[in-house]
Design a protein around this motif. Structure first.
Motif, mmCIF file in Angstrom:
data_model
loop_
_atom_site.group_PDB
_atom_site.id
_atom_site.type_symbol
_atom_site.label_atom_id
_atom_site.label_comp_id
_atom_site.label_asym_id
_atom_site.label_seq_id
_atom_site.Cartn_x
_atom_site.Cartn_y
_atom_site.Cartn_z
ATOM 1 N N ILE A 39 0.859 -1.190 0.000
ATOM 2 C CA ILE A 39 0.000 0.000 0.000
ATOM 3 C C ILE A 39 0.886 1.227 0.000
ATOM 4 C CG2 ILE A 39 -1.711 1.311 1.306
ATOM 5 C CD1 ILE A 39 -2.976 -1.189 2.130
ATOM 6 N N THR A 40 0.550 2.175 -0.846
ATOM 7 C CA THR A 40 1.363 3.382 -0.952
ATOM 8 C C THR A 40 0.598 4.572 -0.381
ATOM 9 O OG1 THR A 40 0.470 3.717 -3.144
ATOM 10 C CG2 THR A 40 2.567 2.546 -3.006
ATOM 11 N N ALA A 41 1.312 5.673 -0.160
ATOM 12 C CA ALA A 41 0.703 6.846 0.476
ATOM 13 C C ALA A 41 -0.567 7.346 -0.236
ATOM 14 C CB ALA A 41 1.741 7.961 0.602
ATOM 15 N N ALA A 74 5.989 9.850 -12.840
ATOM 16 C CA ALA A 74 6.702 8.611 -13.143
ATOM 17 C C ALA A 74 6.169 7.500 -12.248
ATOM 18 C CB ALA A 74 8.201 8.793 -12.925
ATOM 19 N N GLY A 75 5.806 6.372 -12.836
ATOM 20 C CA GLY A 75 5.285 5.225 -12.064
ATOM 21 C C GLY A 75 4.004 5.562 -11.336
ATOM 22 N N PRO A 76 2.929 5.885 -12.074
ATOM 23 C CA PRO A 76 1.711 6.393 -11.424
ATOM 24 C C PRO A 76 0.838 5.343 -10.743
ATOM 25 C CG PRO A 76 1.788 6.963 -13.786
ATOM 26 C CD PRO A 76 2.826 5.919 -13.541
ATOM 27 N N ILE A 104 4.425 8.337 -17.139
ATOM 28 C CA ILE A 104 5.529 7.460 -17.558
ATOM 29 C C ILE A 104 5.311 6.118 -16.877
ATOM 30 C CG2 ILE A 104 8.031 7.140 -17.565
ATOM 31 C CD1 ILE A 104 8.257 10.209 -17.180
ATOM 32 N N GLU A 105 4.954 5.116 -17.649
ATOM 33 C CA GLU A 105 4.569 3.833 -17.056
ATOM 34 C C GLU A 105 5.048 2.693 -17.944
ATOM 35 O OE1 GLU A 105 2.874 2.673 -14.042
ATOM 36 O OE2 GLU A 105 3.854 1.012 -15.076
ATOM 37 N N ALA A 106 5.654 1.681 -17.308
ATOM 38 C CA ALA A 106 6.197 0.546 -18.064
ATOM 39 C C ALA A 106 5.189 -0.587 -18.210
ATOM 40 C CB ALA A 106 7.454 0.022 -17.369
HETATM 41 N N1 SAH Z 1 3.341 5.938 -7.548
HETATM 42 C C1 SAH Z 1 2.378 4.880 -7.301
HETATM 43 C C2 SAH Z 1 2.894 3.487 -7.649
HETATM 44 C C3 SAH Z 1 4.181 3.011 -7.069
HETATM 45 S S1 SAH Z 1 4.593 1.361 -7.629
HETATM 46 C C4 SAH Z 1 1.872 4.968 -5.894
HETATM 47 O O1 SAH Z 1 2.432 5.715 -5.098
HETATM 48 O O2 SAH Z 1 0.882 4.296 -5.569
HETATM 49 C C5 SAH Z 1 5.719 1.652 -8.933
HETATM 50 C C6 SAH Z 1 5.116 2.106 -10.232
HETATM 51 O O3 SAH Z 1 6.186 2.336 -11.163
HETATM 52 C C7 SAH Z 1 4.179 1.129 -10.911
HETATM 53 O O4 SAH Z 1 3.176 1.847 -11.585
HETATM 54 C C8 SAH Z 1 5.123 0.431 -11.889
HETATM 55 O O5 SAH Z 1 4.435 -0.215 -12.932
HETATM 56 C C9 SAH Z 1 5.963 1.573 -12.363
HETATM 57 N N2 SAH Z 1 7.294 1.236 -12.875
HETATM 58 C C10 SAH Z 1 8.202 0.400 -12.316
HETATM 59 N N3 SAH Z 1 9.345 0.402 -13.023
HETATM 60 C C11 SAH Z 1 9.163 1.269 -14.049
HETATM 61 C C12 SAH Z 1 9.992 1.715 -15.133
HETATM 62 N N4 SAH Z 1 11.234 1.255 -15.280
HETATM 63 N N5 SAH Z 1 9.479 2.625 -16.002
HETATM 64 C C13 SAH Z 1 8.211 3.100 -15.838
HETATM 65 N N6 SAH Z 1 7.398 2.708 -14.838
HETATM 66 C C14 SAH Z 1 7.847 1.809 -13.966
#
Ligand code: SAH
Length: 362
Positions: A39-41, A74-76, A104-106
């Motif tokens: 679980i994230t913030a 980044a990484g939403p 930005i999402e992988a």
């Molecule tokens: N920021 C969010 C998620 C954190 S988890 C929150 O606070 O709830 C990490 C996130 O980064 C996930 O969405 C994952 O798919 C993405 N991610 C991980 N490695 C990545 C990369 N190399 N490039 C882009 N996105 C990435």
């Protein structure tokens, strides 16, 4: 791969376990939330994303409210932070028309969740898979728990040499840690490394450093700022922080490749140095508690609770506790911002640039 060509370093292991298109963690698992692995913030409370929305508006206004700018994340994850951020920022005149949202999402699985969450938000929202995919122009970027998933290397002290930790196979075909041939030069180690015992671990994250350099360079050339939030330490040090999470519990990083989230703690001193080397201005590293309290967490909690029943009030105080108390996320999580020199000059009053709250970490 290991059977055929021998042990692999940690960055290859992390990259394969997290991002293999067929068997990687992010391709298959419902990672985040109460039904997920961690679980994230933003998932704890809407207040987190809202306060970051206030931060973004402050930066945008400090930049002179440009009529077009990139608002990137980044990484939403599930898209919750961005949804809360936008709800807080949208009433500010001109913000919605100016912001181009770029995520930005992988992971294709995560992109689907983000589309579900942000569809119909009234903004121009598009996706890309790296910093290269962002359009030009001034930028405000936020990242929560993103840097921790970027691959890192570990070096283990053995005698006078710090040798790279790799992943190999034992006689029964089980994944195990082994020492590889590569070694880290002593000049790249923090002071006092000679006093560390055999077996001590030092971590570096070239992929993270390269990402920060690219971000900072972009910010310097086009103007803007970034807010980076993650777990880690403000000063470089020794210790093994490689961790796996599955179903809200810590797991062994080598036991279930592809089924657990793999991360490591952030060395914020190294992140700051990478950004500074490009000419960016970097804020002090402060704790999440310091940041959220300075941004008005208590005031927001108060107004959110107004007119609510006891159970809802309790839920809000519990969320404040989880986000800001030292026993929960308040101290382990750190906040660092960077900006181009001109923008940074106008952010002196904004956390984490603002003068230290009395308990600043170091
Ligand atoms: N920021 C969010 C998620 C954190 S988890 C929150 O606070 O709830 C990490 C996130 O980064 C996930 O969405 C994952 O798919 C993405 N991610 C991980 N490695 C990545 C990369 N190399 N490039 C882009 N996105 C990435």
């Amino acid at each position: 791969m290991i059977r055929i060509s021998g042990p692999i370093p940690l960055p290859s292991y992390m990259q394969l376990c997290l991002h293999d298109p067929a068997q990687g963690y992010y391709a298959n698992r419902n990672a985040i939330g109460t039904a997920g692995d961690f679980i994230t913030a933003p998932e704890i409370s809407q207040m987190f994303g809202e306060l970051i929305g206030v931060w973004c508006v402050s930066v945008w206004q400090a930049m002179g409210s440009p009529s077009s700018f990139v608002l990137a994340e980044a990484g939403p994850g599930k898209g919750t932070l961005m949804a809360d951020l936008l709800r807080a920022a949208t009433p500010v005149p001109g913000f919605r028309d100016a912001a181009k949202i770029r995520l930005i999402e992988a992971s294709p699985l995560m992109i689907e969740q983000q589309k579900g969450r942000l569809g119909g938000c009234g903004y121009d929202v598009q996706w890309c898979n790296s910093l290269d995919g962002l359009p030009g122009g001034p930028i405000i970027l936020v990242a929560n728990e993103f840097l921790d998933c970027l691959p890192m290397r570990q070096f283990v002290k053995s005698g006078d040499i710090w040798r790279e930790r790799c992943i190999g196979l034992d006689d029964h075909g089980k994944l195990v840690n082994v020492l590889g041939a590569a070694a880290l030069e002593a000049t790249r180690l923090p002071d006092l490394h000679e006093a560390e015992p055999d077996g001590a671990v030092f971590e570096t994250a070239p992929a993270r450093q390269a990402w920060i350099e690219q971000l900072a360079t972009r910010i310097n050339t086009e103007g803007g700022a970034a807010l980076l939030i993650d777990y880690g330490h403000a000063a470089s040090g020794f210790g093994d922080t490689f961790q796996a999470m599955r179903s809200q519990k810590y797991a062994e990083p080598l036991t279930e490749p592809g089924n657990a989230d793999l991360t490591s703690h952030i060395d914020f001193a190294a992140v700051a140095e990478a950004a500074q080397n490009t000419g960016s201005v970097v804020s002090p590293t402060i704790t999440q508690a310091q940041f959220l309290l300075a941004m008005g967490l208590m005031e927001r909690a108060g107004s959110l609770g107004e007119g609510k029943d006891d159970a809802q009030q309790r839920e809000i105080s519990l969320a404040v506790e989880r986000l800001a108390s030292p026993e929960a996320m308040g101290e382990l999580f750190k906040v660092l911002a960077l900006a181009d020199p001109s923008t940074a000059g106008k952010l002196a009053g904004l956390p984490p640039f603002a003068p230290a709250p009395s308990t600043r970490s170091n």
